[in-house]
Each structure stands twice: as C-alpha cells, then as structure tokens.
Scaffold this motif. Structure first.
Motif, PDB file in Angstrom:
ATOM      1  N   GLU A  23       0.996  -1.125   0.078  1.00  0.00           N
ATOM      2  CA  GLU A  23       0.094   0.119  -0.245  1.00  0.00           C
ATOM      3  C   GLU A  23       0.659   1.263   0.020  1.00  0.00           C
ATOM      4  N   VAL A  24       0.684   2.248  -0.724  1.00  0.00           N
ATOM      5  CA  VAL A  24       1.400   3.489  -0.868  1.00  0.00           C
ATOM      6  C   VAL A  24       0.414   4.539  -0.171  1.00  0.00           C
ATOM      7  N   LEU A  25       0.966   5.221   0.701  1.00  0.00           N
ATOM      8  CA  LEU A  25       0.338   6.382   1.435  1.00  0.00           C
ATOM      9  C   LEU A  25       1.067   7.530   1.000  1.00  0.00           C
ATOM     10  N   ARG A  26       0.591   8.443  -0.254  1.00  0.00           N
ATOM     11  CA  ARG A  26       1.396   9.533  -0.709  1.00  0.00           C
ATOM     12  C   ARG A  26       1.299  10.631   0.276  1.00  0.00           C
ATOM     13  N   ASP A  27       2.592  11.320   0.253  1.00  0.00           N
ATOM     14  CA  ASP A  27       2.589  12.633   0.949  1.00  0.00           C
ATOM     15  C   ASP A  27       1.820  12.463   2.292  1.00  0.00           C
ATOM     16  N   SER A  28       2.128  11.480   3.054  1.00  0.00           N
ATOM     17  CA  SER A  28       1.568  11.201   4.549  1.00  0.00           C
ATOM     18  C   SER A  28       2.525  11.314   5.502  1.00  0.00           C
ATOM     19  N   TRP A  29       2.101  11.473   6.886  1.00  0.00           N
ATOM     20  CA  TRP A  29       2.738  11.657   8.011  1.00  0.00           C
ATOM     21  C   TRP A  29       2.803  10.522   9.128  1.00  0.00           C
TER      22      TRP A  29
END
Ligand code: GUN
Ligand code: FE
Length: 432
Positions: A23-29
């Motif tokens: 899973e890719v969580l783009r631009d996440s903290w």
C-alpha cells in the motif's frame, strides 16, 4: 531526536497490508510517540501541532527491514571464497577467519567495520552469529548497542568437528561460558543474547541437551542452521541414527519448543518436517544469495508461505556476499523463478510484495510488533532517496520501490535516513 520525544516524518509511506499486497500512502505523516508509531495521517492532526517535524519530500519511507540471519565475523571475507560447497567452505574459509576473534584487537577492528556498515544498510534489526569467544561477542554487542541498533546476537556453541582453536573444551565448559555470557548481557538494552548452537555436526548431544535446558529455564531465543546442503543433511542422519530426520534431531534435544527459534536455510525439509516447524512456530530464514554461492539449492519458499510458516530473509553474510537485504530480496524472487522452471512447475515464483513482507513483518515479528508503519508498531523506518536514478518517464512510488530493490548496490546506498525504535540512527546529511 530521542526515542522519547514525539515527532513526525513525512514522505510517501509504503507498507504491506498482507503478504500479497503493498500500500502506498502518498505525502503522509507518520507520528512517533515513545518509540512507537502513534498513527499515520494524510494531514498532520491538530493535536500534534508544534511537535518536531521532518519533511522528506518526494522520498519513499518504508518500515525497517529485519536481517534474520548473518555471521558478524564472516563480514571480513564477504565476496571472497565462493568456490566451495558448505562443509569444505566452513573448513577452508569460515573457521580460519573465526579463529582470529580470540584476538580482541583483531575482533575490535573487524567488528567496527561491520557495525558501521550495519548502520548504513537498509536493515534496522538483525539476528547475528558471533564466534565462540565471549569477550569478542560482548564487544560486538556493545558496538551495536552504542550505534542504536536492535538485535539478537549469539555467542556460538561448538564442541566437536571443529578445528582445535574453535572447539570448546567440553559441553560443560561451553554451557558454563554461555550462562556467564548471558548474565553479562544483562547490561544491554536493545541488543539481546540468543543461544547459538552452530548446527548439529559441531555440537555434541550433551551440549544440545544442555542448551535445551538453558532455554527452558531462561526463555532465551535460539538460532541454528537446518537442512542447508545434501552432504550436511546426510551427515546429521549419520550422527543421529535414532532420529527420523534433521528436524526430529533438533526436537529430540528440546530446542524447538517455546517460541523465538530461528532456523536458517531449510532447503531440504519435507512436508512433514515443515508441518512440525509450523506447529512449533519456528522462524525459517531464507538466505537465497548464500544458497546460490554455496551451491546449496533453492528453498521452496512458496510452500512455506502457503503453509503459513513464520519466515524472513537473511543475508547470511558471508555465505551471502551482500549485506543489502534489497539485494537478497531480489535474489529470492529470481531463484524462485529458476526453481519453478527447473524443479517444480507447481510453485509460483515470489513477488515483490511477498519478499517485502518477509523482510519486514515476517522476520520483524521475531522482535514483537516490528516491521510495519501502522499504529502500535515500533517506529522503525527507512527513508529512501532515489533522486539520482533518472527516468525518461514518470514512475509510480511502487515502481520506484521495485526498482530500488533490484538496483541497489552492495551497500544499500539509497538509504537517506534510518530510525530504530524512534531513534534517528543514521542520516546521510549528518552521519550519526
Ligand atoms: N552451517 C554451519 N555453519 C554455517 C555457516 O557459518 N554458514 C552457513 N551458511 N551455514 C553454516
Ligand atoms: Fe549461516
């Protein structure tokens, strides 16, 4: 940043949801509180306003990888002496090098190089063999602890079929040294001792039974080698005629029960043996670069995954030539394809998400909640920088990860920063 402080890092987070998918969580903290992942968010929540933040921009952030099997003293001859099979290789290269660790000056020099390279590698946790020497092994553990690494490290046990300088004088002496060493290790926090009978050919029955007793008393983890090479398997059958096989021999010494057991290789275990290993929750360490270099064979990893066995990836330095787990993961995929072509068309090759899972949550679970960027997991994170790898067409985050796994150099040179248990242990900008 100290492990206690709350802070956040931002980038493209990549993690496994299960062995089959990434899973890719783009631009996440990702938030770290007390050394643990407190949450992962697309926008920094209000309640965290004011905490320290580091924005890693377009870089990828993955969970830390666990190298579940490697030999610290063999790092000195990595990439050398790849012309022999296991038993001759041990006699010719491994044992002579390991003999040098009786000399603390030599051990210190060699282990400094090893420990520094561990810090810069893509891996965050390690399951390591030292040598029979207590002092040198304690020095190695101290160096790893001082660098912020988390690991299980073993003083090796061997009291037969070994050259004189490496052969412990008796089972009794080996067990006494092991107990004293384990006690001394009480001073370490993140680097813990693991019982390490090298393998059955170098350990007498008395020694193996004694280690089984120490395990029962103390609950210490244990690591060894299992079914790596046909000549080795045949030797064990001769040494343990009353056993049904290699797994049964280990079992008869009482070392497989109780959890946190790692067996390296497992190339030649049959279905029945795999069932036993599953029942006992044993971890299988897949070491494909070593298995190729020492002509050992190709482990049926697809079968392990289908059976739901605990398994991880090991560099097996120096049977394996590279400390990079990325390199080892790519080789796991490649050899699984060869196995399918040559040996068994029914076993599908491994995929990038599957080897990623084995290297993160698979092996990581040996250390508890490790190997995932999800709430409650240890904050082990690796920031990857592939900005120097140019492409004439746009790549997705998933493609970038896949390419780094295949393209990484021997020293894991995409690592930009590395956190272990919430502590920044490596930064390319500011080395330690
Ligand atoms: N079996 C027993 N000792 C060793 C070792 O040092 N390396 C490998 N690959 N297999 C072993
Ligand atoms: Fe090994």
């Amino acid at each position: 940043m100290s492990a206690e402080k709350t802070f956040a890092i931002k980038g493209h987070l990549i993690r496994n949801t299960d062995p089959g998918s990434l899973e890719v969580l783009r631009d996440s903290w990702a938030i770290c509180e007390g050394g643990v992942v407190a949450g992962v968010y697309p926008v920094l929540p209000e309640k965290y306003a004011g905490i320290d933040v580091t924005d890693y921009g377009d870089r990828l952030i993955i969970p830390g990888l666990t190298d579940i099997h490697l030999h610290a003293p063999q790092y000195a001859f990595r990439g050398l002496g790849m012309d022999l099979e296991l038993l001759e290789w041990l006699e010719t290269y491994a044992f002579p090098e390991e003999s040098k660790y009786a000399d603390l000056d030599y051990a210190e020099k060699a282990y400094e190089i090893f420990a520094d390279d561990l810090v810069a590698s893509v891996s965050t946790r390690f399951c390591v063999y030292g040598t029979v020497h207590v002092e040198a092994t304690v020095r190695l553990m101290q160096m790893m602890e001082d660098r912020g690494l988390h690991a299980l490290v073993g003083k090796v046990n061997m009291d037969r079929n070994s050259p004189g300088v490496l052969r412990e004088s008796s089972a009794e002496q080996s067990l006494a040294d092991t107990r004293a060493w384990a006690e001394e290790c009480g001073k370490f926090r993140n680097v813990r001792p693991i019982l390490t009978p090298r393998f059955i050919p170098t350990c007498s029955d008395e020694l193996m039974h004694g280690l089984g007793r120490i395990r029962k008393e103390t609950g210490m983890a244990l690591q060894s080698h299992l079914s790596e090479n046909p000549a080795e398997v045949a030797w064990v059958i001769r040494l343990c005629p009353e056993s049904k096989g290699y797994v049964d021999a280990y079992d008869s010494f009482g070392v497989l029960d109780g959890g946190r057991v790692v067996m390296a290789h497992c190339v030649y275990n049959d279905f029945q043996e795999l069932e036993t290993l599953k029942t006992k929750g044993v971890y299988l360490a897949h070491c494909p670069t070593s298995n190729s270099n020492l002509s050992s064979g190709i482990a049926p990893v697809r079968m392990w995954l289908d059976l739901g066995l605990n398994c991880g990836i090991g560099s097996d330095i120096a049977g394996g030539h590279s400390l990079s787990l990325f390199h080892t993961m790519a080789h796991a995929i490649q050899t699984s394809k060869l196995r399918r072509r040559i040996l068994d068309g029914s076993l599908a090759p491994l995929t990038v998400p599957e080897v990623f899972y084995m290297a993160t949550r698979g092996g990581g679970s040996l250390f508890g909640k490790v190997g995932d960027l999800s709430e409650g997991y240890a904050f082990d994170a690796v920031v990857l920088d592939d900005s120097r790898m140019l492409s004439p067409f746009p790549l997705s985050q998933m493609q970038r990860l896949e390419r780094m796994i295949y393209q990484v150099g021997p020293d894991g040179n995409y690592v930009h920063a590395k956190y272990i248990g919430g502590k920044l242990v490596y930064s390319a900008d500011k080395i330690r």
